[in-house]
Enzyme design. Structure first.
Site, PDB file in Angstrom:
ATOM      1  N   ALA A   1       2.044  -2.547   4.262  1.00  0.00           N
ATOM      2  CA  ALA A   1       1.627  -1.688   5.368  1.00  0.00           C
ATOM      3  C   ALA A   1       1.156  -2.622   6.474  1.00  0.00           C
ATOM      4  O   ALA A   1       0.547  -3.660   6.193  1.00  0.00           O
ATOM      5  CB  ALA A   1       0.487  -0.778   4.930  1.00  0.00           C
TER       6      ALA A   1
ATOM      7  N   HIS B   1      -4.776  -0.968  -5.857  1.00  0.00           N
ATOM      8  CA  HIS B   1      -3.760  -1.917  -6.298  1.00  0.00           C
ATOM      9  C   HIS B   1      -3.872  -2.120  -7.793  1.00  0.00           C
ATOM     10  O   HIS B   1      -4.868  -2.675  -8.272  1.00  0.00           O
ATOM     11  CB  HIS B   1      -3.935  -3.278  -5.611  1.00  0.00           C
ATOM     12  CG  HIS B   1      -3.350  -3.343  -4.243  1.00  0.00           C
ATOM     13  ND1 HIS B   1      -2.178  -3.997  -3.964  1.00  0.00           N
ATOM     14  CD2 HIS B   1      -3.768  -2.835  -3.072  1.00  0.00           C
ATOM     15  CE1 HIS B   1      -1.896  -3.894  -2.668  1.00  0.00           C
ATOM     16  NE2 HIS B   1      -2.856  -3.189  -2.108  1.00  0.00           N
TER      17      HIS B   1
ATOM     18  N   ASN C   1      -0.415   2.122  11.300  1.00  0.00           N
ATOM     19  CA  ASN C   1      -1.342   2.377  12.425  1.00  0.00           C
ATOM     20  C   ASN C   1      -0.898   1.547  13.625  1.00  0.00           C
ATOM     21  O   ASN C   1      -0.153   0.572  13.468  1.00  0.00           O
ATOM     22  CB  ASN C   1      -2.771   1.952  12.025  1.00  0.00           C
ATOM     23  CG  ASN C   1      -2.826   0.487  11.609  1.00  0.00           C
ATOM     24  OD1 ASN C   1      -2.442   0.140  10.491  1.00  0.00           O
ATOM     25  ND2 ASN C   1      -3.280  -0.381  12.496  1.00  0.00           N
TER      26      ASN C   1
ATOM     27  N   HIS D   1      -4.266 -10.908  -2.430  1.00  0.00           N
ATOM     28  CA  HIS D   1      -4.276 -11.319  -1.027  1.00  0.00           C
ATOM     29  C   HIS D   1      -5.165 -12.543  -0.857  1.00  0.00           C
ATOM     30  O   HIS D   1      -6.113 -12.759  -1.604  1.00  0.00           O
ATOM     31  CB  HIS D   1      -4.840 -10.198  -0.149  1.00  0.00           C
ATOM     32  CG  HIS D   1      -4.106  -8.894  -0.284  1.00  0.00           C
ATOM     33  ND1 HIS D   1      -4.333  -8.035  -1.323  1.00  0.00           N
ATOM     34  CD2 HIS D   1      -3.157  -8.332   0.491  1.00  0.00           C
ATOM     35  CE1 HIS D   1      -3.545  -6.973  -1.185  1.00  0.00           C
ATOM     36  NE2 HIS D   1      -2.825  -7.122  -0.102  1.00  0.00           N
TER      37      HIS D   1
ATOM     38  N   TYR E   1      -7.362 -12.925   1.391  1.00  0.00           N
ATOM     39  CA  TYR E   1      -8.740 -12.526   1.729  1.00  0.00           C
ATOM     40  C   TYR E   1      -9.593 -12.220   0.498  1.00  0.00           C
ATOM     41  O   TYR E   1     -10.804 -12.118   0.594  1.00  0.00           O
ATOM     42  CB  TYR E   1      -8.757 -11.346   2.710  1.00  0.00           C
ATOM     43  CG  TYR E   1      -8.167 -10.049   2.194  1.00  0.00           C
ATOM     44  CD1 TYR E   1      -8.816  -9.284   1.241  1.00  0.00           C
ATOM     45  CD2 TYR E   1      -6.952  -9.587   2.679  1.00  0.00           C
ATOM     46  CE1 TYR E   1      -8.273  -8.097   0.782  1.00  0.00           C
ATOM     47  CE2 TYR E   1      -6.402  -8.404   2.241  1.00  0.00           C
ATOM     48  CZ  TYR E   1      -7.066  -7.659   1.277  1.00  0.00           C
ATOM     49  OH  TYR E   1      -6.525  -6.496   0.822  1.00  0.00           O
ATOM     50  N   GLU E   2      -8.940 -12.072  -0.656  1.00  0.00           N
ATOM     51  CA  GLU E   2      -9.720 -11.812  -1.870  1.00  0.00           C
ATOM     52  C   GLU E   2     -10.419 -13.087  -2.362  1.00  0.00           C
ATOM     53  O   GLU E   2     -11.249 -13.022  -3.264  1.00  0.00           O
ATOM     54  CB  GLU E   2      -8.816 -11.236  -2.962  1.00  0.00           C
ATOM     55  CG  GLU E   2      -8.299  -9.853  -2.590  1.00  0.00           C
ATOM     56  CD  GLU E   2      -7.366  -9.266  -3.624  1.00  0.00           C
ATOM     57  OE1 GLU E   2      -7.855  -8.913  -4.709  1.00  0.00           O
ATOM     58  OE2 GLU E   2      -6.152  -9.180  -3.355  1.00  0.00           O
TER      59      GLU E   2
ATOM     60  N   SER F   1       0.821  -1.209   0.000  1.00  0.00           N
ATOM     61  CA  SER F   1       0.000   0.000   0.000  1.00  0.00           C
ATOM     62  C   SER F   1       0.856   1.260   0.000  1.00  0.00           C
ATOM     63  O   SER F   1       1.827   1.347   0.750  1.00  0.00           O
ATOM     64  CB  SER F   1      -0.867   0.044   1.259  1.00  0.00           C
ATOM     65  OG  SER F   1      -1.721  -1.060   1.281  1.00  0.00           O
TER      66      SER F   1
ATOM     67  N   HIS G   1      -9.471   1.305   6.516  1.00  0.00           N
ATOM     68  CA  HIS G   1      -8.577   1.113   5.369  1.00  0.00           C
ATOM     69  C   HIS G   1      -8.080   2.463   4.863  1.00  0.00           C
ATOM     70  O   HIS G   1      -6.919   2.609   4.468  1.00  0.00           O
ATOM     71  CB  HIS G   1      -9.342   0.367   4.268  1.00  0.00           C
ATOM     72  CG  HIS G   1      -8.525   0.091   3.043  1.00  0.00           C
ATOM     73  ND1 HIS G   1      -7.345  -0.625   3.069  1.00  0.00           N
ATOM     74  CD2 HIS G   1      -8.711   0.448   1.743  1.00  0.00           C
ATOM     75  CE1 HIS G   1      -6.839  -0.701   1.839  1.00  0.00           C
ATOM     76  NE2 HIS G   1      -7.645  -0.053   1.025  1.00  0.00           N
TER      77      HIS G   1
ATOM     78  N   MET H   1      -1.872  -8.535   6.366  1.00  0.00           N
ATOM     79  CA  MET H   1      -2.650  -9.559   5.656  1.00  0.00           C
ATOM     80  C   MET H   1      -1.933 -10.082   4.415  1.00  0.00           C
ATOM     81  O   MET H   1      -2.572 -10.577   3.493  1.00  0.00           O
ATOM     82  CB  MET H   1      -4.008  -8.974   5.262  1.00  0.00           C
ATOM     83  CG  MET H   1      -4.799  -8.408   6.443  1.00  0.00           C
ATOM     84  SD  MET H   1      -6.261  -7.525   5.899  1.00  0.00           S
ATOM     85  CE  MET H   1      -6.732  -6.643   7.400  1.00  0.00           C
ATOM     86  N   SER H   2      -0.618  -9.971   4.398  1.00  0.00           N
ATOM     87  CA  SER H   2       0.116 -10.413   3.200  1.00  0.00           C
ATOM     88  C   SER H   2       1.502 -10.891   3.611  1.00  0.00           C
ATOM     89  O   SER H   2       1.775 -11.170   4.773  1.00  0.00           O
ATOM     90  CB  SER H   2       0.253  -9.240   2.217  1.00  0.00           C
ATOM     91  OG  SER H   2       1.072  -8.238   2.768  1.00  0.00           O
TER      92      SER H   2
HETATM   93  N1  HPA Z   1      -3.992  -5.222  10.859  1.00  0.00           N
HETATM   94  C1  HPA Z   1      -3.901  -6.001   9.759  1.00  0.00           C
HETATM   95  N2  HPA Z   1      -3.453  -5.559   8.593  1.00  0.00           N
HETATM   96  C2  HPA Z   1      -3.046  -4.294   8.521  1.00  0.00           C
HETATM   97  C3  HPA Z   1      -3.114  -3.418   9.621  1.00  0.00           C
HETATM   98  C4  HPA Z   1      -3.602  -3.913  10.856  1.00  0.00           C
HETATM   99  O1  HPA Z   1      -3.681  -3.211  11.880  1.00  0.00           O
HETATM  100  N3  HPA Z   1      -2.638  -2.220   9.192  1.00  0.00           N
HETATM  101  C5  HPA Z   1      -2.296  -2.376   7.881  1.00  0.00           C
HETATM  102  N4  HPA Z   1      -2.553  -3.625   7.465  1.00  0.00           N
END
Ligand code: HPA
Length: 271
Positions: free
Chosen positions: A108, A56, A230, A78, A80-81, A25, A242, A206-207
């Site tokens: 990220a 993306h 974050n 990903h 999750y897709e 990201s 997001h 998540m990757s």
């Molecule tokens: N959790 C999971 N995936 C993420 C996060 C998070 O806090 N921040 C960016 N991708």
């Protein structure tokens, strides 16, 4: 193995990359800043997974960073897709078969524990992947690697030291940490983050881990950097979104891109 895919790419370019880079990201623009020699859309490659995530793009960009020949994944898919893990890591294997020996992964991530602040970059020194299936599940592809690959040193110490040195040249001290991959697409609960912290994770996303496993399996040298976008769930009163993740990743992108480019250039000089 994967002949239809390799042939489709080779019809468009005979470029042989040395370093493969996966852009997370906020970093997509990096691919437009290199000396581009060829672009291949995932749409034009048979059997290829296409990203459904906003922001993306889905294409391989071939070109040079300094004198290092690279292939960049501008957009990843990903788990999750909805794709199987095997499909998620297919582009990694293809980049290896196109010639890439070194893989640089970026993402990220949420920071766990108070050692990391939003905007920090973290070098991945190890990972936790128990929450997602292994990409190596199923019949082993013997041409790529062994059935039971060692995962003691997934993240290459020489590559890590180069990244740290290049960041240092920009006046940045990079922390090293452990990245845990979750399924997504929902963010974690505060209880899950507490659990991950107890397990030793410093960042969550998540990757990346599945890609690192597939790359290690097929003999690539691997490194990874997370942009802490974050603080993970429950560490502040703010709900996670997001949009906030993307904004924070965008903000850190200029420095992140500089370090990636300097490192990729230096990787080209490795024996
Ligand atoms: N959790 C999971 N995936 C993420 C996060 C998070 O806090 N921040 C960016 N991708």
């Amino acid at each position: 193995m994967f002949e239809n895919i390799i042939n489709a790419i080779r019809e468009k370019t005979d470029f042989v990359p040395r370093v493969a880079i996966v852009l997370g990201s906020g970093l997509g623009a990096l691919a437009d800043e290199i000396s581009i020699r060829a672009v291949v859309d995932y749409n034009d490659i048979p059997d290829f997974p296409i990203s459904t995530v906003e922001g993306h793009k889905g294409r391989f960009v071939f070109g040079y960073i300094g004198s290092t020949p690279v292939v960049i994944m501008q957009g990843r898919v990903h788990y999750y897709e909805g794709y199987d893990m095997e499909k998620v890591v297919l582009p990694i294997r293809i980049m290896k078969l196109l010639g890439a020996e070194i893989l640089m992964l970026t993402n990220a991530a949420g920071g766990i524990g108070f050692d990391l602040d939003p905007g920090d970059l973290m070098i991945i020194k190890d990972h936790i992947s128990f929450f997602v299936p292994s990409p190596l599940r199923g019949k082993n592809i013997e041409e790529l690697g062994v059935r039971f690959p060692d995962m003691t040193n997934v993240y290459d110490r020489e590559l890590i030291d180069i990244i740290k040195k290049k960041a240092g040249d920009s006046g940045v001290f990079l922390k090293e940490g452990i990245y845990a991959q979750t399924c997504g697409p929902n963010f974690e609960t505060p209880a899950e983050i507490k659990l991950l912290e107890k397990l030793g994770a410093d960042a969550v996303g998540m990757s990346t881990v599945c890609e690192a496993i597939a790359a290690k399996h097929c003999g690539m040298r691997v490194c990874g950097i997370s942009c802490i976008s974050n603080l993970a769930a429950g560490m502040t009163d703010e709900p996670l979104s997001h949009k906030d993740v993307q904004e924070a990743a965008d903000k850190a992108a200029p420095l992140f891109k500089r370090i990636i480019k300097a490192s990729a250039e230096a990787f080209g000089g490795l024996k």
